[in-house]
Design a protein around this motif. Sequence first.
Motif: not given
Length: 236
Positions: A34, A37, A45-47, A191-192, A195-196
């Motif tokens: 984490q 990410l 966060w990455l997304v 994963l979504y 990633f957030k």
Amino acid sequence: MNRTMVTRQILATFGLLLAALALFELTNIDLLLQDRLFLEPAHRWLVDAKDPVWRFLLYDGPKGALVLMGIGLLISYIASFRSAKLRPHRRRLLVLLLAMSFVPLLIAGLKSYTNVYTPDQLARYSGDKPYVKVFESYPPDFHQTDRGRGFPAGHASGGFALMALYFFFRQKQHRLIGWLFGFGLGWAMGLYQMFKGAHFLSHTVVTMLGAWLIILIIYRLAGCEEDANKTELHSV
């Protein structure tokens, strides 16, 4: 899959679930992943959770499709009592319908008991909550005003429920494709969330194993292995 094989699968999956819980409880794999990410300089966060495209593709879109699929399954199951074409598929329709209902329901129910916060709520990632694993206690000086609902991963459970497609089809190749579809959709949704900052890896892994365990139990209780045995005998 006959009764003995189903029982073995249930025991093996339960063992894997316990092993996964022990692995994440005794290591810091969650934090190691984490941390990569979370973009520390930008404190994000990455997304981006508010990105409309990613949210539609991996959150709202799949949820809506799963709801529509569930409604379609319910209608088909009810119709199977009057339709000669659907009657032979009744038990398999029931297994898929029950899996899509009970997997998310039971996973969501566990979230209120585990009392674990999501990564984006933690002080480590610009939040205000302490990091505590599933079987750990919160620090004495932490005054909890709201319970954590991060573990297991509720959103991904809807995708993983479709691993029950393995028991919907009769041919082995189609069964594998069905299982892989549920597996892939569950991980895409999981994963979504990771990633957030909405879930750790352990949340998704445990959800996947828990979902498959629930599906196996549903299949066993529905007695569908009896139909499978008859199909195998007729094909000999």
